[in-house]
Design a protein around this motif. Structure first.
Motif, PDB file in Angstrom:
ATOM      1  N   THR A 239       0.837  -1.209   0.000  1.00 46.50           N
ATOM      2  CA  THR A 239       0.000   0.000   0.000  1.00 46.50           C
ATOM      3  C   THR A 239       0.865   1.250   0.000  1.00 46.50           C
ATOM      4  O   THR A 239       0.624   2.195  -0.762  1.00 46.50           O
ATOM      5  N   GLN A 240       1.878   1.254   0.822  1.00 46.12           N
ATOM      6  CA  GLN A 240       2.750   2.426   0.934  1.00 46.12           C
ATOM      7  C   GLN A 240       3.509   2.708  -0.362  1.00 46.12           C
ATOM      8  O   GLN A 240       3.606   3.863  -0.784  1.00 46.12           O
ATOM      9  N   THR A 242       2.636   1.869  -3.361  1.00 42.19           N
ATOM     10  CA  THR A 242       1.675   2.325  -4.378  1.00 42.19           C
ATOM     11  C   THR A 242       1.339   3.790  -4.168  1.00 42.19           C
ATOM     12  O   THR A 242       1.298   4.587  -5.122  1.00 42.19           O
ATOM     13  N   GLN A 243       1.105   4.165  -2.939  1.00 40.23           N
ATOM     14  CA  GLN A 243       0.848   5.582  -2.633  1.00 40.23           C
ATOM     15  C   GLN A 243       2.029   6.447  -3.032  1.00 40.23           C
ATOM     16  O   GLN A 243       1.859   7.549  -3.562  1.00 40.23           O
ATOM     17  N   GLY A 244       3.243   5.928  -2.792  1.00 39.53           N
ATOM     18  CA  GLY A 244       4.440   6.665  -3.172  1.00 39.53           C
ATOM     19  C   GLY A 244       4.531   6.876  -4.676  1.00 39.53           C
ATOM     20  O   GLY A 244       4.938   7.950  -5.140  1.00 39.53           O
ATOM     21  N   LEU A 246       2.027   7.136  -6.799  1.00 36.48           N
ATOM     22  CA  LEU A 246       1.028   8.129  -7.202  1.00 36.48           C
ATOM     23  C   LEU A 246       1.459   9.545  -6.829  1.00 36.48           C
ATOM     24  O   LEU A 246       1.153  10.507  -7.548  1.00 36.48           O
ATOM     25  N   GLN A 247       2.175   9.674  -5.735  1.00 40.07           N
ATOM     26  CA  GLN A 247       2.672  10.990  -5.334  1.00 40.07           C
ATOM     27  C   GLN A 247       3.837  11.433  -6.208  1.00 40.07           C
ATOM     28  O   GLN A 247       3.924  12.597  -6.616  1.00 40.07           O
ATOM     29  N   VAL A 269      -5.818   1.227  -2.852  1.00 41.72           N
ATOM     30  CA  VAL A 269      -5.385   2.626  -2.969  1.00 41.72           C
ATOM     31  C   VAL A 269      -6.138   3.333  -4.095  1.00 41.72           C
ATOM     32  O   VAL A 269      -6.547   4.493  -3.963  1.00 41.72           O
ATOM     33  N   SER A 272     -10.993   4.886  -5.302  1.00 39.80           N
ATOM     34  CA  SER A 272     -11.539   6.182  -4.868  1.00 39.80           C
ATOM     35  C   SER A 272     -11.858   7.005  -6.105  1.00 39.80           C
ATOM     36  O   SER A 272     -11.357   6.724  -7.207  1.00 39.80           O
ATOM     37  N   TYR A 275      -8.911   8.292  -8.325  1.00 42.49           N
ATOM     38  CA  TYR A 275      -8.105   7.447  -9.203  1.00 42.49           C
ATOM     39  C   TYR A 275      -8.916   6.474 -10.058  1.00 42.49           C
ATOM     40  O   TYR A 275      -8.438   6.052 -11.109  1.00 42.49           O
TER      41      TYR A 275
END
Length: 368
Positions: A239-240, A242-244, A246-247, A269, A272, A275
């Motif tokens: 999860t982390q 993947t978030q990284g 996208l950022q 992730v 929503s 995305y």
């Protein structure tokens, strides 16, 4: 029609023709389109045929063997399906063959967690080990030591090529890598930044698939692979990372995650309004974990074989080897109960068959 041929046909049904053809050649590429709504074939006649085949195949096999199934890590739903009695996986096959089967491993998908489980299995008098290798380099000294003691070593899911007797491969390595790129290319119009969310950096199967992905991406000059990150088959880490992504890459158009833990985490992730429908996701996932994301439009297509069949086949192979009925040499044939007959291929590898392609049209028909 033979059971083996019937099984091949049943497996091929959810795959488009171009994908199925790709499995025949490691140099071929595939172009996945819409998946069929066909579910796995199942009938009382097939069950009866499988039962008689299974009875014939057990002749000459040793019973009472101690066989330890050692996945990358415990608590991973993919391996739970591959190994357990309830799913019809490896332990179910071992019990049916009259062996003593047990699943054991560490809780994290790392060599440091997996090696003690292998060593403990050896100390308990294992006759055979069925291992999904977290890191072939790190595991080989332990596996080689086991083999010197006369213990049969079979790898499944992820290989350790130089320190085992046979590898049970879930599907054509080339097919998995190329088809996932083709699926993503179709979804994003063959253009844009893409990334890969893999498992461990040392995982043999992941790296082989990614190698074919990179080759296949050359067919799409407008698609750019901007990063490959590693979730280590841990939901929180996946999860982390993947978030990284996208950022770091706000214009990212698509993600491939060739790991069931990674794709489920990435889908969580992307699930929503920010995305969904804007960043495409495909890869390898279990239908049960991905149904929600397919239903709400976060994911359109993904792939996987039946993990229970993979474990079941690995168990039969291990018992055949430990019984001395086969040596794992290319060209040898054996029967794996309800799955039918298999022939050992190059590099002492046995191929399960082509994966299913899941989409909204057929995912409801699968439960694993």
């Amino acid at each position: 029609m033979t059971l083996r041929r019937a099984r091949k046909l049943a497996l091929a049904l959810p795959i488009v023709a171009t994908v199925a053809v790709a499995a025949c050649s490691s140099s071929s590429s595939s172009s996945a389109t819409s998946a069929s709504s066909s579910a796995p074939a199942s009938s009382s006649a097939a069950a009866s045929s499988a039962g008689s085949s299974s009875a014939a195949s057990t002749a000459g096999l040793k019973t009472g063997l101690k066989v330890f199934v050692i996945p990358k890590n415990l608590g991973n739903s993919y391996f739970t399906t591959a190994d357990s009695v309830n799913s019809g996986g490896a332990i179910a096959a071992l019990q049916a063959l009259g062996e003593t089967g047990a699943e054991t491993s560490g809780t994290s998908a790392t060599p440091a967690s997996q090696i003690p489980a292998i060593q403990a299995a050896v100390s308990k008098g294992a006759n055979a080990l069925i291992v999904s290798a977290t890191d072939p380099t790190a595991l080989c000294p332990t596996l080689e030591s086991a083999m010197k003691r006369g213990i049969t070593v079979v790898t499944y899911d992820s290989d350790a090529p130089t320190c085992r007797s046979m590898f049970i491969n879930q599907a054509s390595t080339a097919q998995i890598g190329t088809s996932e790129v083709d699926v993503l290319a179709k979804e994003i119009g063959d253009s844009g930044q893409v990334a890969i969310v893999s498992a461990a950096a040392s995982a043999t199967n992941q790296n082989a698939w990614i190698g074919y992905m990179k080759t296949e991406l050359k067919k799409y000059p407008k698609m750019t692979l901007v990063s490959t990150v590693y979730g280590n088959d841990d939901p929180t880490t996946a999860t982390q990372v993947t978030q990284g992504l996208l950022q770091q890459y706000p214009n990212l158009k698509g993600i491939i995650s060739p790991t069931t833990v990674g794709i489920a985490a990435a889908a969580g992730v992307l699930d929503s309004a920010k995305y969904r429908g804007k960043v495409a996701l495909t890869g390898l996932g279990t239908p049960d974990e991905m149904k929600k994301y397919v239903s709400d439009g976060t994911v359109k297509q993904f792939e996987l074989w039946n993990p229970a069949d993979l474990g079941y086949l690995a168990a039969y192979a291990a018992v055949e080897l430990a019984s001395g009925k086969i040596t794992g040499t290319s060209g040898q044939a054996f029967t794996a109960g309800k799955l039918g007959s298999y022939t050992v291929g190059a590099d002492n590898t046995v191929l399960l068959g082509p994966p299913y392609v899941f989409s909204s049209s057929n995912i409801g028909q699968f439960n694993f």
